[in-house]
Design an enzyme around this catalytic site. Sequence first.
Site, short mmCIF file in Angstrom:
data_model
loop_
_atom_site.label_atom_id
_atom_site.label_comp_id
_atom_site.label_asym_id
_atom_site.label_seq_id
_atom_site.Cartn_x
_atom_site.Cartn_y
_atom_site.Cartn_z
N ARG A 1 0.81 -1.22 0.00
CA ARG A 1 0.00 0.00 0.00
C ARG A 1 0.85 1.27 0.00
O ARG A 1 0.49 2.27 0.60
CB ARG A 1 -0.95 0.05 1.21
CG ARG A 1 -2.05 -0.96 1.09
CD ARG A 1 -3.36 -0.46 1.73
NE ARG A 1 -4.19 -1.63 1.95
CZ ARG A 1 -4.47 -2.12 3.16
NH1 ARG A 1 -4.08 -1.51 4.23
NH2 ARG A 1 -5.19 -3.21 3.26
N ARG B 1 -3.61 6.08 0.90
CA ARG B 1 -4.24 7.28 1.44
C ARG B 1 -3.37 8.06 2.42
O ARG B 1 -3.71 9.17 2.81
CB ARG B 1 -5.56 6.90 2.14
CG ARG B 1 -6.67 6.55 1.15
CD ARG B 1 -7.91 6.05 1.86
NE ARG B 1 -7.67 4.75 2.50
CZ ARG B 1 -8.55 4.13 3.29
NH1 ARG B 1 -9.70 4.70 3.56
NH2 ARG B 1 -8.27 2.96 3.81
N ARG C 1 -7.64 10.96 -5.87
CA ARG C 1 -8.80 10.06 -5.74
C ARG C 1 -10.09 10.80 -5.39
O ARG C 1 -11.17 10.23 -5.48
CB ARG C 1 -8.50 9.01 -4.65
CG ARG C 1 -7.52 7.93 -5.05
CD ARG C 1 -8.17 6.69 -5.62
NE ARG C 1 -9.18 6.15 -4.74
CZ ARG C 1 -10.47 6.28 -4.93
NH1 ARG C 1 -10.94 6.94 -5.97
NH2 ARG C 1 -11.33 5.75 -4.09
N ASP D 1 -6.70 -3.61 -7.40
CA ASP D 1 -7.34 -4.23 -6.24
C ASP D 1 -7.51 -5.72 -6.50
O ASP D 1 -7.70 -6.13 -7.64
CB ASP D 1 -8.72 -3.60 -6.00
CG ASP D 1 -9.24 -3.95 -4.62
OD1 ASP D 1 -9.97 -4.97 -4.51
OD2 ASP D 1 -8.91 -3.26 -3.66
N TYR E 1 -14.14 -13.44 0.40
CA TYR E 1 -14.88 -12.20 0.11
C TYR E 1 -16.18 -12.48 -0.64
O TYR E 1 -17.21 -11.88 -0.39
CB TYR E 1 -14.02 -11.26 -0.74
CG TYR E 1 -13.11 -10.35 0.05
CD1 TYR E 1 -13.62 -9.42 0.96
CD2 TYR E 1 -11.73 -10.40 -0.14
CE1 TYR E 1 -12.77 -8.57 1.66
CE2 TYR E 1 -10.88 -9.55 0.57
CZ TYR E 1 -11.41 -8.63 1.47
OH TYR E 1 -10.58 -7.79 2.16
#
Length: 363
Positions: free
Chosen positions: A33, A37, A46, A82, A160
Site C-alpha cells: 500500500r 491514502r 482520488r 485491487d 470475500y
Amino acid sequence: LFDRDNFPTLQNDTFLRAARGEETEHVPVWCMRQAGRYLPEFRESRAGKDFFDTCRSPESCCELTLQPLRRFPFDAAIIFSDILVVPQAMGMDVLMVAGKGPTFPDPLKEPEDLQRLRTAVDVEKELGYVFKAITLTRHKIEGKVPLIGFTGAPWTLMAYMIEGGGSNTYSKAKRWLYRHPEASHMLLRMLTDVIVEYLLGQVAAGAQALQVFDSHAGILGPVQFKDFSLPYLRDIARRVKDKLKETGQDVPMIVFAKDAHYALEDLSQSHYEVVGLDWTIDPRSARERTGGKVSLQGNMDPCALYSPKDRISEIVQKMVEGFGTRGYIANLGHGLYPDMDPENVGAFVEAVHQHSKLMIKQI
C-alpha cells in the site's frame, strides 16, 4: 505508450536480485500500500472518484503507482489495482462503500450460486484495463525500479465472495469449507484458472515480478490451509512458471499468506522465490524454518511507523540483523495505514538502505 516492446532499460534491479537470493549493495525496500491514502497527493487524485472507476483507468493507476516513487527511493513499485477485480471479471458486483470497504451486494450463499459465475473468463476483455495500466506504467517509470503485478489468492477471494465483504470470523465462507467441500474446491479451481491467466497477462503487459496476496490465510487452521489454500497457491506458481519457461521468461514470484506462520515450511517449498511475512513472525526463526530455500520479505509492524524517527531506525536495524542481508527484501508486515506520516515512511526507507549498506560492507 501501450506498446509492450521497447520498455526503458531497468536501472535498479536490486529488488529482483534479492528475490533470487543474489548479492546486492543494499537491502531493497518497498511497502505494501505504498500508493495509498497516507499520501496527500493520493487523496487529492482520488477525491470524488469511484474506487473501481479509478482501477479501470490506466492513466489514474499509473499516476497513483508513480506518486510514492517521487517522494521515496523505493526499490520497487507495485501497480495500483485491487484484488477484487478478479471476482468482478467472473461476473460478480463489487462496490467500494465509504467507511465500510468492499461490499458484494449479492454474495454467493449456496453451491448452486456458482452457476452465476462466468466459467470461461476472457482476461484480456475483462481485465485488459489492468494490463494497459501495467504497460503504461512500465514506460512512465522510465526503468527506475521494477514493477510488481499482483493478485488475490483463491481462498482470500472466495472468502470475500461468500462473506460479501470484510469480517472478523469469515464464518460464512468457512462454513462452506466444512459443509460444501466439493463446491468449495470447485470455486477455488475456477478462481485458480482465472488467476493463472491474469498473472500471465500481467507479465505479458510488462510486470517484472508477481505477488499473490492470501490476506485471509490466518483465518484458517493448518489442516484447512493445507486442504483449501496451499494446493492452489502451489498450482498457481507452477502453472505460471511452466508457461513463462516456454518463452524463456523468468519472473520472481512472492507469496504473502498473512498470519499463516503455521505454514511457513510448506510455503517455502511452493515454487515461489520469496515468502512474505507479517510482523508476528520472528525474523531469525523464519530464516531457520525456511532453511535458506527462499528469499524472505517483510516484516516490520506497520504501527512501528508511529514511533519517532530514531526509534524507527533502531527497529529497522534489529529487523535487518535478524533476517540478514542476503535473500531479503524489507517491507512492512501489512499495508500502510491511512493516518501514517509520509515523513516516517521516508525514515523507514532510509534506515533500511543505511543500515544494510553498512552491514554488507562489514561482511
